[in-house]
Write a protein that holds these residues in place. Structure first.
Motif, mmCIF file in Angstrom:
data_model
loop_
_atom_site.group_PDB
_atom_site.id
_atom_site.type_symbol
_atom_site.label_atom_id
_atom_site.label_comp_id
_atom_site.label_asym_id
_atom_site.label_seq_id
_atom_site.Cartn_x
_atom_site.Cartn_y
_atom_site.Cartn_z
ATOM 1 N N ARG A 44 41.906 77.454 2.758
ATOM 2 C CA ARG A 44 41.653 76.388 3.716
ATOM 3 C C ARG A 44 42.912 76.136 4.558
ATOM 4 O O ARG A 44 42.830 75.893 5.761
ATOM 5 C CB ARG A 44 41.242 75.127 2.953
ATOM 6 C CG ARG A 44 40.910 73.958 3.815
ATOM 7 C CD ARG A 44 40.558 72.752 2.923
ATOM 8 N NE ARG A 44 40.205 71.624 3.719
ATOM 9 C CZ ARG A 44 38.968 71.335 4.109
ATOM 10 N NH1 ARG A 44 37.957 72.098 3.730
ATOM 11 N NH2 ARG A 44 38.729 70.278 4.857
ATOM 12 N N GLU A 45 44.075 76.223 3.913
ATOM 13 C CA GLU A 45 45.339 76.034 4.622
ATOM 14 C C GLU A 45 45.501 77.047 5.754
ATOM 15 O O GLU A 45 45.965 76.704 6.844
ATOM 16 C CB GLU A 45 46.501 76.152 3.632
ATOM 17 C CG GLU A 45 47.852 75.823 4.221
ATOM 18 C CD GLU A 45 48.947 75.864 3.177
ATOM 19 O OE1 GLU A 45 50.041 76.346 3.513
ATOM 20 O OE2 GLU A 45 48.716 75.425 2.032
ATOM 21 N N ASN A 46 45.145 78.299 5.521
ATOM 22 C CA ASN A 46 45.204 79.301 6.594
ATOM 23 C C ASN A 46 44.198 78.970 7.692
ATOM 24 O O ASN A 46 44.525 79.003 8.878
ATOM 25 C CB ASN A 46 44.912 80.705 6.051
ATOM 26 C CG ASN A 46 46.165 81.495 5.751
ATOM 27 O OD1 ASN A 46 47.276 81.076 6.040
ATOM 28 N ND2 ASN A 46 45.984 82.657 5.163
ATOM 29 N N ILE A 47 42.971 78.662 7.311
ATOM 30 C CA ILE A 47 41.913 78.385 8.296
ATOM 31 C C ILE A 47 42.273 77.176 9.149
ATOM 32 O O ILE A 47 42.025 77.166 10.360
ATOM 33 C CB ILE A 47 40.556 78.193 7.578
ATOM 34 C CG1 ILE A 47 40.094 79.533 6.976
ATOM 35 C CG2 ILE A 47 39.500 77.632 8.531
ATOM 36 C CD1 ILE A 47 38.919 79.423 6.025
ATOM 37 N N LEU A 48 42.875 76.161 8.537
ATOM 38 C CA LEU A 48 43.184 74.923 9.252
ATOM 39 C C LEU A 48 44.656 74.813 9.665
ATOM 40 O O LEU A 48 45.123 73.723 10.008
ATOM 41 C CB LEU A 48 42.784 73.716 8.393
ATOM 42 C CG LEU A 48 41.312 73.639 8.011
ATOM 43 C CD1 LEU A 48 41.035 72.398 7.180
ATOM 44 C CD2 LEU A 48 40.400 73.702 9.226
ATOM 45 N N SER A 87 34.750 74.520 11.398
ATOM 46 C CA SER A 87 35.592 73.840 10.410
ATOM 47 C C SER A 87 36.868 73.314 11.058
ATOM 48 O O SER A 87 37.317 72.212 10.746
ATOM 49 C CB SER A 87 35.933 74.778 9.253
ATOM 50 O OG SER A 87 34.776 75.085 8.517
ATOM 51 N N ARG A 88 37.445 74.092 11.956
ATOM 52 C CA ARG A 88 38.657 73.647 12.646
ATOM 53 C C ARG A 88 38.358 72.441 13.536
ATOM 54 O O ARG A 88 39.108 71.468 13.535
ATOM 55 C CB ARG A 88 39.265 74.792 13.467
ATOM 56 C CG ARG A 88 39.969 75.833 12.593
ATOM 57 C CD ARG A 88 40.575 76.936 13.424
ATOM 58 N NE ARG A 88 41.617 76.479 14.322
ATOM 59 C CZ ARG A 88 42.912 76.357 13.992
ATOM 60 N NH1 ARG A 88 43.313 76.671 12.768
ATOM 61 N NH2 ARG A 88 43.792 75.955 14.887
ATOM 62 N N ARG A 89 37.266 72.492 14.277
ATOM 63 C CA ARG A 89 36.904 71.358 15.142
ATOM 64 C C ARG A 89 36.655 70.101 14.316
ATOM 65 O O ARG A 89 37.066 69.000 14.697
ATOM 66 C CB ARG A 89 35.676 71.699 15.987
ATOM 67 C CG ARG A 89 36.027 72.432 17.267
ATOM 68 C CD ARG A 89 34.859 72.513 18.227
ATOM 69 N NE ARG A 89 33.824 73.424 17.779
ATOM 70 C CZ ARG A 89 33.855 74.735 17.939
ATOM 71 N NH1 ARG A 89 34.875 75.311 18.527
ATOM 72 N NH2 ARG A 89 32.874 75.487 17.506
ATOM 73 N N ASN A 90 35.974 70.262 13.171
ATOM 74 C CA ASN A 90 35.711 69.119 12.289
ATOM 75 C C ASN A 90 36.996 68.503 11.749
ATOM 76 O O ASN A 90 37.016 67.332 11.387
ATOM 77 C CB ASN A 90 34.800 69.521 11.128
ATOM 78 C CG ASN A 90 33.385 69.804 11.578
ATOM 79 O OD1 ASN A 90 32.964 69.397 12.667
ATOM 80 N ND2 ASN A 90 32.636 70.521 10.755
ATOM 81 N N ALA A 91 38.068 69.285 11.705
ATOM 82 C CA ALA A 91 39.370 68.791 11.238
ATOM 83 C C ALA A 91 40.241 68.323 12.410
ATOM 84 O O ALA A 91 41.413 68.020 12.222
ATOM 85 C CB ALA A 91 40.083 69.888 10.451
ATOM 86 N N GLY A 92 39.664 68.305 13.617
ATOM 87 C CA GLY A 92 40.409 67.845 14.788
ATOM 88 C C GLY A 92 41.348 68.877 15.372
ATOM 89 O O GLY A 92 42.262 68.529 16.118
#
Length: 192
Positions: free
Chosen positions: A160-164, A80-85
């Motif tokens: 999501r804010e914590n994860i990203l 998920s982090r990689r997908n968000a750059g």
């Protein structure tokens, strides 16, 4: 699609302790959210190195390894982090042991909250083992499985804010089975 479950998020920034509680329920396929703000190659890298100020002098670190479910949780999170750059989070095994121990504590003492039954919040638990970072956070979930837990957390803006969060660089993951067949998932985040 979401399944019945509850998840919460807790994080600390450089100036404030902030509790953000999100109750995520799925009732007849309708997602209901209640939020409260009380001011306040391998898929991932793994490090045995302790966090800054991690262990008091003279205390040996206990070995900890990720379970297959914990590894799956890290893979999903970093995807998920990689997908968000964003850069993937590095696994901190000391933080993972803390997360796993907390999942066991919630299961054993039959509670589900960021503040344990002894009154300690995630940051006090981190400090007790020598982890002190200006940016830290915690997500917890109780879900039928890891994939659903991850999807629930990603579907919740606060989780999501914590994860990203680009301020976070390391993750501790704890997954333990629930007596009803699901899993407790604890994500501990830290960053400089």
């Amino acid at each position: 699609m979401l399944h019945d479950g509850i998840s919460t998020v807790f994080f600390k920034d450089k100036k404030n302790w902030i509790l953000l509680l999100t109750l995520l329920l799925c009732v007849a396929g309708v997602q209901v959210m209640i939020a409260a703000n009380a001011a306040a190659a391998p898929a991932f890298e793994q490090s045995q190195a302790p966090a800054k100020n991690a262990m008091p002098p003279g205390q040996p670190a206990k070995a900890h390894a990720l379970s297959p479910q914990e590894t799956q949780a890290v893979v999903l999170l970093n995807e998920s982090r990689r997908n968000a750059g964003l850069e993937p989070l590095k696994v901190n095994l000391q933080l993972s042991k803390l997360a796993a121990d907390y999942a066991v504590d919630m299961r054993t003492r039959k509670f589900f909250a960021h503040v344990d039954l002894d009154g300690k919040d995630p940051f006090e638990r981190m400090a007790a083992i020598g982890i002190d970072f200006p940016n830290a956070g915690e997500n917890i979930a109780l879900s039928p499985d890891i994939v659903i837990a991850h999807q629930m957390l990603m579907d919740s803006p606060l989780h999501r804010e914590n994860i990203l969060n680009p301020k976070f660089t390391e993750i501790g993951i704890g997954v333990r089975p629930d007596s009803r067949g699901g899993v407790y998932l604890v994500q501990e985040f830290i960053g400089p």
